[in-house]
Design a protein around this motif. Structure first.
Motif, PDB file in Angstrom:
ATOM      1  N   ASN A 181      42.856  44.917  48.075  1.00  0.00           N
ATOM      2  CA  ASN A 181      44.281  45.199  48.314  1.00  0.00           C
ATOM      3  C   ASN A 181      45.002  43.954  48.835  1.00  0.00           C
ATOM      4  OD1 ASN A 181      43.026  45.120  50.833  1.00  0.00           O
ATOM      5  ND2 ASN A 181      44.314  46.726  51.716  1.00  0.00           N
ATOM      6  N   LYS A 182      44.922  42.895  48.065  1.00  0.00           N
ATOM      7  CA  LYS A 182      45.493  41.617  48.502  1.00  0.00           C
ATOM      8  C   LYS A 182      46.887  41.414  47.934  1.00  0.00           C
ATOM      9  CE  LYS A 182      43.560  38.939  44.669  1.00  0.00           C
ATOM     10  NZ  LYS A 182      42.784  37.745  44.272  1.00  0.00           N
ATOM     11  N   GLN A 183      47.698  40.674  48.680  1.00  0.00           N
ATOM     12  CA  GLN A 183      49.026  40.287  48.212  1.00  0.00           C
ATOM     13  C   GLN A 183      48.895  39.139  47.231  1.00  0.00           C
ATOM     14  OE1 GLN A 183      51.996  41.026  47.969  1.00  0.00           O
ATOM     15  NE2 GLN A 183      53.065  39.112  47.598  1.00  0.00           N
TER      16      GLN A 183
ATOM     17  N   LEU B 280      42.518  48.837  46.322  1.00  0.00           N
ATOM     18  CA  LEU B 280      43.738  49.396  45.744  1.00  0.00           C
ATOM     19  C   LEU B 280      43.651  50.908  45.571  1.00  0.00           C
ATOM     20  CD1 LEU B 280      44.683  46.756  43.005  1.00  0.00           C
ATOM     21  CD2 LEU B 280      45.659  47.037  45.297  1.00  0.00           C
TER      22      LEU B 280
ATOM     23  N   LEU C 124      49.884  46.114  50.525  1.00  0.00           N
ATOM     24  CA  LEU C 124      48.935  45.025  50.322  1.00  0.00           C
ATOM     25  C   LEU C 124      48.857  44.166  51.575  1.00  0.00           C
ATOM     26  CD1 LEU C 124      50.072  43.962  46.731  1.00  0.00           C
ATOM     27  CD2 LEU C 124      48.344  45.667  47.375  1.00  0.00           C
TER      28      LEU C 124
END
Length: 259
Positions: free
Chosen positions: A257-259, A171, A60
């Protein structure tokens, strides 16, 4: 009606999505195999080192915490790449150049529009993502992300592993690799990326007598071959995979796709 129209537009976008064909842009199919010079991807590596995070089967990106200084570093990297004529380098050096450039531009696009839920929300009213947007100029040629992937990387190298190299900030996409591509590490890094993806649930999910594959294998079937060739490719990176003759389902998660 205010709710219905956006919903219809979203449905239109998802249902009409089609992967671009691989069509060579001849201008870029030139190299200088005598040139031993390497291209530095140090600034891109610094960005990956600071903001890419492993979490389960995903890597991520911590878009929310990128500092102004680090965003300037990323912009400096992109400016450096835009001043290079990749045709003056060896083919191996070129591959790393284009793969890193694609991924770095994608991160910049997300940062410029953050917060968003999905990269597919970007682009024009009837666009499905920013892939046809003009994003960089190299040797005076205006390029889109689709140009880099489908008119340069895919047709010049004819390597299905390219689909594990370029990252679409989603993702469902093969993971953004923690190492920048280089002429020396590209082959091993591509194998690593392929192994990770094919052994993940988002790549190949087996449930009893059912198989769900990433939509990548449907969208780009021309690159992976027929049913038998595809499973030979998958088995190369997942040896325990048994032949499957039933129906295959395809799935893809476009969430950021983020943290």
């Amino acid at each position: 009606m205010k709710i219905l129209i956006p919903s219809l537009l979203l449905l239109f976008s998802f249902n009409t999505f089609a992967a671009p064909k691989s069509e060579l842009w001849d201008y870029w199919d030139v190299s200088n195999e005598k040139n031993a010079t390497t291209i530095s991807h140090q600034y891109w590596q610094q960005t990956l080192d600071k903001y890419l995070i492993n979490k389960g089967e995903f890597t991520l990106f911590d878009y929310a915490n990128v500092t102004d200084a680090d965003e300037r570093t990323l912009n400096s990297y992109l400016r450096q790449m835009s001043r290079i004529d990749p045709r003056e380098y060896k083919k191996a050096e070129q591959y790393a150049y284009w793969a890193n450039l694609y991924n770095a531009i994608t991160v910049k696009i997300i940062l410029d529009n953050y917060p968003i839920k999905s990269i597919t929300k970007l682009g024009g009213l009837f666009s499905f993502g920013p892939w046809d947007e003009e994003v960089v100029i190299v040797t005076g040629k205006i390029l889109t992300l689709n140009d880099i992937e489908h008119r340069i990387l895919r047709p010049i190298w004819n390597d299905p592993r390219t689909h594990y190299a370029v990252n679409c900030a989603s993702l469902g996409c093969p993971n953004l690799q923690p190492k920048a591509f280089t002429a020396r590490n590209s082959d091993k890094l591509l194998d690593k990326a392929a192994t990770e993806f094919i052994n993940s649930n988002k790549g190949v999910l087996i449930q009893e007598d059912k198989v769900q594959l990433s939509s990548i294998y449907d969208w780009f079937a021309v690159d992976f071959g027929d049913h038998q060739q595809l499973f030979e490719h998958l088995k190369k990176y997942r040896p325990e995979l048994k032949p499957f003759k039933g129906d295959i389902r395809y799935n893809y998660d476009w969430s950021l796709n983020k943290q």
